[in-house]
Scaffold this motif. Structure first.
Motif, PDB file in Angstrom:
ATOM      1  N   ASN A  17       0.803  -1.217   0.000  1.00  0.00           N
ATOM      2  CA  ASN A  17       0.000   0.000   0.000  1.00  0.00           C
ATOM      3  C   ASN A  17       0.835   1.266   0.000  1.00  0.00           C
ATOM      4  N   LYS A  18       2.037   1.205   0.519  1.00  0.00           N
ATOM      5  CA  LYS A  18       2.865   2.404   0.647  1.00  0.00           C
ATOM      6  C   LYS A  18       4.045   2.397  -0.322  1.00  0.00           C
ATOM      7  N   GLU A  19       4.974   1.468  -0.093  1.00  0.00           N
ATOM      8  CA  GLU A  19       6.248   1.540  -0.807  1.00  0.00           C
ATOM      9  C   GLU A  19       6.101   1.290  -2.300  1.00  0.00           C
ATOM     10  N   VAL A  20       5.359   0.243  -2.665  1.00  0.00           N
ATOM     11  CA  VAL A  20       5.215  -0.080  -4.089  1.00  0.00           C
ATOM     12  C   VAL A  20       4.501   1.048  -4.824  1.00  0.00           C
ATOM     13  N   ASN A  21       3.455   1.580  -4.216  1.00  0.00           N
ATOM     14  CA  ASN A  21       2.750   2.693  -4.856  1.00  0.00           C
ATOM     15  C   ASN A  21       3.635   3.923  -4.980  1.00  0.00           C
ATOM     16  N   THR A  22       4.492   4.137  -3.991  1.00  0.00           N
ATOM     17  CA  THR A  22       5.427   5.261  -4.056  1.00  0.00           C
ATOM     18  C   THR A  22       6.400   5.087  -5.221  1.00  0.00           C
ATOM     19  N   ILE A  23       6.947   3.868  -5.363  1.00  0.00           N
ATOM     20  CA  ILE A  23       7.878   3.600  -6.464  1.00  0.00           C
ATOM     21  C   ILE A  23       7.173   3.750  -7.812  1.00  0.00           C
ATOM     22  N   LEU A  24       5.934   3.243  -7.913  1.00  0.00           N
ATOM     23  CA  LEU A  24       5.181   3.374  -9.157  1.00  0.00           C
ATOM     24  C   LEU A  24       4.953   4.841  -9.511  1.00  0.00           C
ATOM     25  N   SER A  25       4.612   5.637  -8.509  1.00  0.00           N
ATOM     26  CA  SER A  25       4.377   7.059  -8.741  1.00  0.00           C
ATOM     27  C   SER A  25       5.652   7.770  -9.179  1.00  0.00           C
ATOM     28  N   GLN A  26       6.772   7.436  -8.532  1.00  0.00           N
ATOM     29  CA  GLN A  26       8.049   8.057  -8.892  1.00  0.00           C
ATOM     30  C   GLN A  26       8.491   7.635 -10.290  1.00  0.00           C
ATOM     31  N   LEU A  27       8.276   6.366 -10.626  1.00  0.00           N
ATOM     32  CA  LEU A  27       8.638   5.868 -11.948  1.00  0.00           C
ATOM     33  C   LEU A  27       7.816   6.572 -13.026  1.00  0.00           C
ATOM     34  N   HIS A  28       6.531   6.724 -12.773  1.00  0.00           N
ATOM     35  CA  HIS A  28       5.661   7.419 -13.720  1.00  0.00           C
ATOM     36  C   HIS A  28       6.141   8.858 -13.923  1.00  0.00           C
ATOM     37  N   SER A  29       6.481   9.539 -12.829  1.00  0.00           N
ATOM     38  CA  SER A  29       6.950  10.930 -12.925  1.00  0.00           C
ATOM     39  C   SER A  29       8.254  11.029 -13.707  1.00  0.00           C
ATOM     40  N   LEU A  30       9.148  10.058 -13.514  1.00  0.00           N
ATOM     41  CA  LEU A  30      10.425  10.060 -14.240  1.00  0.00           C
ATOM     42  C   LEU A  30      10.214   9.901 -15.743  1.00  0.00           C
ATOM     43  N   ILE A  31       9.328   8.987 -16.121  1.00  0.00           N
ATOM     44  CA  ILE A  31       9.093   8.757 -17.545  1.00  0.00           C
ATOM     45  C   ILE A  31       8.418   9.971 -18.179  1.00  0.00           C
ATOM     46  N   VAL A  32       7.475  10.581 -17.469  1.00  0.00           N
ATOM     47  CA  VAL A  32       6.834  11.798 -17.981  1.00  0.00           C
ATOM     48  C   VAL A  32       7.870  12.909 -18.145  1.00  0.00           C
ATOM     49  N   LEU A 234      17.651  10.193 -17.197  1.00  0.00           N
ATOM     50  CA  LEU A 234      16.288   9.824 -16.808  1.00  0.00           C
ATOM     51  C   LEU A 234      15.952   8.395 -17.218  1.00  0.00           C
ATOM     52  N   PHE A 235      16.412   7.965 -18.390  1.00  0.00           N
ATOM     53  CA  PHE A 235      16.248   6.565 -18.800  1.00  0.00           C
ATOM     54  C   PHE A 235      16.907   5.640 -17.778  1.00  0.00           C
ATOM     55  N   THR A 236      18.149   5.962 -17.389  1.00  0.00           N
ATOM     56  CA  THR A 236      18.912   5.107 -16.478  1.00  0.00           C
ATOM     57  C   THR A 236      18.257   5.037 -15.107  1.00  0.00           C
ATOM     58  N   VAL A 237      17.836   6.184 -14.578  1.00  0.00           N
ATOM     59  CA  VAL A 237      17.201   6.207 -13.254  1.00  0.00           C
ATOM     60  C   VAL A 237      15.867   5.469 -13.302  1.00  0.00           C
ATOM     61  N   SER A 238      15.113   5.614 -14.389  1.00  0.00           N
ATOM     62  CA  SER A 238      13.835   4.894 -14.530  1.00  0.00           C
ATOM     63  C   SER A 238      14.053   3.387 -14.516  1.00  0.00           C
ATOM     64  N   LEU A 239      15.108   2.934 -15.176  1.00  0.00           N
ATOM     65  CA  LEU A 239      15.422   1.500 -15.164  1.00  0.00           C
ATOM     66  C   LEU A 239      15.785   1.025 -13.761  1.00  0.00           C
ATOM     67  N   GLN A 240      16.468   1.870 -12.997  1.00  0.00           N
ATOM     68  CA  GLN A 240      16.810   1.516 -11.615  1.00  0.00           C
ATOM     69  C   GLN A 240      15.546   1.389 -10.769  1.00  0.00           C
ATOM     70  N   PHE A 241      14.587   2.299 -10.971  1.00  0.00           N
ATOM     71  CA  PHE A 241      13.320   2.215 -10.241  1.00  0.00           C
ATOM     72  C   PHE A 241      12.544   0.965 -10.646  1.00  0.00           C
ATOM     73  N   CYS A 242      12.593   0.619 -11.932  1.00  0.00           N
ATOM     74  CA  CYS A 242      11.947  -0.620 -12.394  1.00  0.00           C
ATOM     75  C   CYS A 242      12.538  -1.832 -11.687  1.00  0.00           C
ATOM     76  N   GLN A 243      13.859  -1.855 -11.544  1.00  0.00           N
ATOM     77  CA  GLN A 243      14.509  -2.985 -10.877  1.00  0.00           C
ATOM     78  C   GLN A 243      14.089  -3.069  -9.417  1.00  0.00           C
ATOM     79  N   GLN A 244      13.985  -1.915  -8.767  1.00  0.00           N
ATOM     80  CA  GLN A 244      13.500  -1.898  -7.377  1.00  0.00           C
ATOM     81  C   GLN A 244      12.099  -2.490  -7.294  1.00  0.00           C
TER      82      GLN A 244
END
Length: 264
Positions: A17-32, A234-244
């Motif tokens: 409910n917290k961490e995964v949603n936070t990572i998803l939100s951050q990943l979405h913001s990075l790609i945008v 931004l591509f590289t950081v997004s991939l790191q968030f995906c791995q997390q």
């Protein structure tokens, strides 16, 4: 075992409910944020950072020289004034122009943009399905989604890092070469491409050696493009968030399997 599972259940519910949603939100913001640096036309309301830039690409040696003034806008070279001095050529001094009505398309940038949009479309789809009968999330569907997003991001990043290989015949017959005014001699070819954060112009001079074998003299001029460097980060950081996210979902999958195996 029941107490351990209960404790794990509470921990994983918090993570879900917290961490995964936070990572998803951050990943979405990075790609945008990365999309803002490309010519994306199907995202209404996107605050685009695309702008037209004037760039200089220069290279020289004791006898040869390349000097280019280019105008870059998103994935197009709108205009380029190309001056060459090649001492081995029958006509050492050459000048040609990429005109605004025949722009030079940089397909690597266009490909990177398309892969970004694909990643964003996948990410905005529901990544987790809840099975009410088994009282659990289908984390394997999330794993598949994350793998697909990572694939899109990796292909987009590679589009900018690894130029597509083309034969000299393909270069000479390309629409871009035919659009140069005035046209270059048949023994010269020019190619613009992206390599990492750099815009590169390669000049190929075809000539024959003493035995009659065809060979090439290759000259390159390049310049750094700031927004490409930002996009690659931004591509590289997004991939790191995906791995997390992938690591988290993998743990959830193991937990769900353990929970199911211990049902009475």
């Amino acid at each position: 075992m029941d107490e351990e599972l209960s404790a794990l259940e509470l921990e994983f519910e918090w993570l879900l409910n917290k961490e995964v949603n936070t990572i998803l939100s951050q990943l979405h913001s990075l790609i945008v944020e990365c999309c803002r640096r490309f010519a994306v036309h199907n995202m209404p309301g996107l605050d685009s950072l695309v702008k037209t830039e004037k760039l200089q690409l220069n290279w020289s040696s004791h006898l040869d020289q390349i000097k280019i003034l280019a105008t870059l806008s998103a994935d197009n070279i709108c205009y380029a004034d190309i001056s060459l001095r090649l001492h081995k050529h029958a006509i050492p001094n050459q000048r040609t122009i990429v005109q605004n009505d025949c722009q030079w398309k940089l397909h690597q940038i266009q490909d990177a943009s398309n892969h970004l949009i694909s990643a964003l479309n996948l990410l905005t789809s529901p990544p987790l399905r809840y099975d009410s009968n088994d009282n659990k999330y289908d984390f394997r569907s999330a794993q598949e989604m994350i793998n697909n997003v990572m694939g899109c991001l990796q292909r987009g990043r590679n589009s900018l890092i690894v130029p597509k290989k083309r034969t000299i015949e393909e270069l000479q017959s390309s629409r871009n070469m035919h659009s140069l005014q005035p046209p270059l001699p048949n023994d010269l070819a020019v190619s613009f491409y992206i390599q990492s954060h750099k815009l590169v112009c390669a000049v190929y001079h075809m000539l024959r050696d003493h035995s009659g074998q065809l060979k090439f003299d290759i000259f390159q001029a390049e310049t750094s493009v700031g927004w490409l460097s930002e996009a690659l980060v931004l591509f590289t950081v997004s991939l790191q968030f995906c791995q997390q996210l992938k690591d988290k979902v993998s743990v959830f999958t193991q937990y769900n399997d353990m929970k199911c195996n211990n049902k009475p």
